[in-house]
Design an enzyme around this catalytic site. Structure first.
Site, mmCIF file in Angstrom:
data_model
loop_
_atom_site.group_PDB
_atom_site.id
_atom_site.type_symbol
_atom_site.label_atom_id
_atom_site.label_comp_id
_atom_site.label_asym_id
_atom_site.label_seq_id
_atom_site.Cartn_x
_atom_site.Cartn_y
_atom_site.Cartn_z
ATOM 1 N N CYS A 141 0.919 -1.163 -0.070
ATOM 2 C CA CYS A 141 -0.135 0.029 -0.004
ATOM 3 C C CYS A 141 0.860 1.316 0.179
ATOM 4 O O CYS A 141 0.418 2.376 -0.636
ATOM 5 C CB CYS A 141 -0.938 -0.086 1.155
ATOM 6 N N HIS A 188 -2.252 7.028 3.481
ATOM 7 C CA HIS A 188 -0.937 7.126 3.601
ATOM 8 C C HIS A 188 -0.470 8.508 2.933
ATOM 9 O O HIS A 188 -1.078 8.865 1.920
ATOM 10 C CB HIS A 188 -0.238 5.965 2.979
#
Length: 372
Positions: A152, A277
């Site tokens: 990710c 993120h």
């Protein structure tokens, strides 16, 4: 006079055509359907083009029998086992590495092409590591019948970097990540929420160790308090003090771009954000760069949203990006000391493009290829 209905298909004809169309579509299995990424994936499959015939939901035996909604219909979860892959053309796995290592080969042996979100096969030279906006062509060559989904953190930046690389030629990458707690699953989210409850409305955070004492044994998957704090660590300890997460960014970026000698350095930090993120990126290129040129490239790149107007306080933040599909890019600057380097700030939802969406996009490539 010709009747008004002449030349139109009957209801029976239409139903038969719909059934034939459904039969022509490949059948999909979602393994790990009850997990955090699996739940997001079911939503994405319901939102995007309907390219699948049957969608079979697979999870551990303790979840078998649960009913989940996908494409507006309730589907009963079946237990992971060899028979669960009968008649399946594509299987998307979101399970721990050790489970993937055991069951992905089983799915392949039953005739499925696997899209795997674990780290079990990413660096296997016979397994393509695919980001459709960057290297879709590599999905067609899969000697082991497996396509890997990147980590990710890598996925949160690589679409934007791939677009810039195509124009300027990337020559070096230095990254600092600011990673959301959902990157370690439900335990990370639960831990942050519990710690926030413990510190909310207090004067904590003004003295050494006061937050650690307040949260007590609720550290969960983190080595230090995550509320009112940042933790300069993500992953497991590797050689020479590097973390597994930092090495994933390095190795996966190299493989996706087909640049196995590309200098890449990453420092991964966990921050008190639930989902999405962020990364601060220093990218050096073979050719001189300009902010205007970078803006033009990023604004036109599929899967990228340019949000860059500091004078108007416009730049991406996790709380604005969460729940969206694109990679968001802002704070684009040319390095003060290097006309071939750019500085930029990137945000991406780690459960969507960082996991489920990329898998769904790979699946759509396969559906077009495998349509019967």
């Amino acid at each position: 006079m010709i009747p008004a209905e002449a030349g139109r298909p009957s209801l029976a004809d239409t139903a038969g055509a719909d059934a034939r169309t459904a039969r022509n579509k490949p059948h999909l299995a979602v393994v790990g359907a009850t997990g955090a990424v699996g739940s997001v994936l079911l939503g994405i499959l319901s939102e995007r083009a309907d390219v699948w015939g049957e969608i079979r939901l697979i999870a551990s035996p303790r979840s078998a029998g649960r009913k989940l909604t996908v494409r507006g219909e309730e589907v009963e979860v079946v237990a992971l086992g060899e028979d669960a892959f009968d008649g399946i053309d594509v299987a998307m796995f979101d399970v721990p590495d050790e489970v993937a290592a055991q069951w992905v080969p089983v799915a392949v042996s039953k005739g499925a092409v696997v899209v795997d979100n674990s780290g079990a096969f990413r660096m296997d030279p016979d397994v393509p590591l695919v980001v459709p906006e960057v290297n879709a062509h590599t999905a067609r060559v899969r000697p082991r019948g497996i396509i890997a989904n990147p980590n990710c953190t890598t996925l949160s930046m690589i679409v934007a970097l791939g677009a810039l690389h195509a124009e300027y030629g990337l020559s070096e990458l230095i990254v600092s990540s600011y990673q959301a707690v959902s990157g370690v699953g439900k335990a990370g989210v639960d831990t942050l929420r519990a710690q926030l409850s413990a510190v909310c409305g207090t004067e904590l955070g003004a003295k050494p160790g006061d937050v650690r004492r307040a949260v007590g044994d609720t550290l969960g998957p983190f080595p230090a308090p995550i509320a009112l704090n940042v933790v300069p660590w993500a992953g497991t300890l590797q050689e020479d003090g590097w973390s597994s997460e930092e090495l994933k960014v390095r190795n996966e970026t190299r493989k996706i771009l087909g640049m196995l000698e590309l200098p890449v350095t990453a420092t991964c930090v966990r921050v008190p954000v639930l989902t999405t993120h962020s990364l601060a990126v220093h990218a050096r290129f073979e050719n001189e760069v300009t902010v205007a040129g970078a803006h033009e490239i990023l604004a036109a790149a599929p899967g990228v949203v340019l949000c860059d107007d500091p004078a108007e306080e416009e730049y991406p933040t996790p709380s604005d990006v969460v729940g969206t599909d694109p990679t968001w890019v802002g704070r684009v600057r040319r390095s003060l000391d290097d006309p071939r380097a750019l500085e930029l700030f990137v945000c991406g939802d780690n459960l969507r493009k960082g996991a489920a969406l990329n898998a769904a996009q790979i699946g759509e490539l396969l559906a077009g290829e495998l349509r019967k």
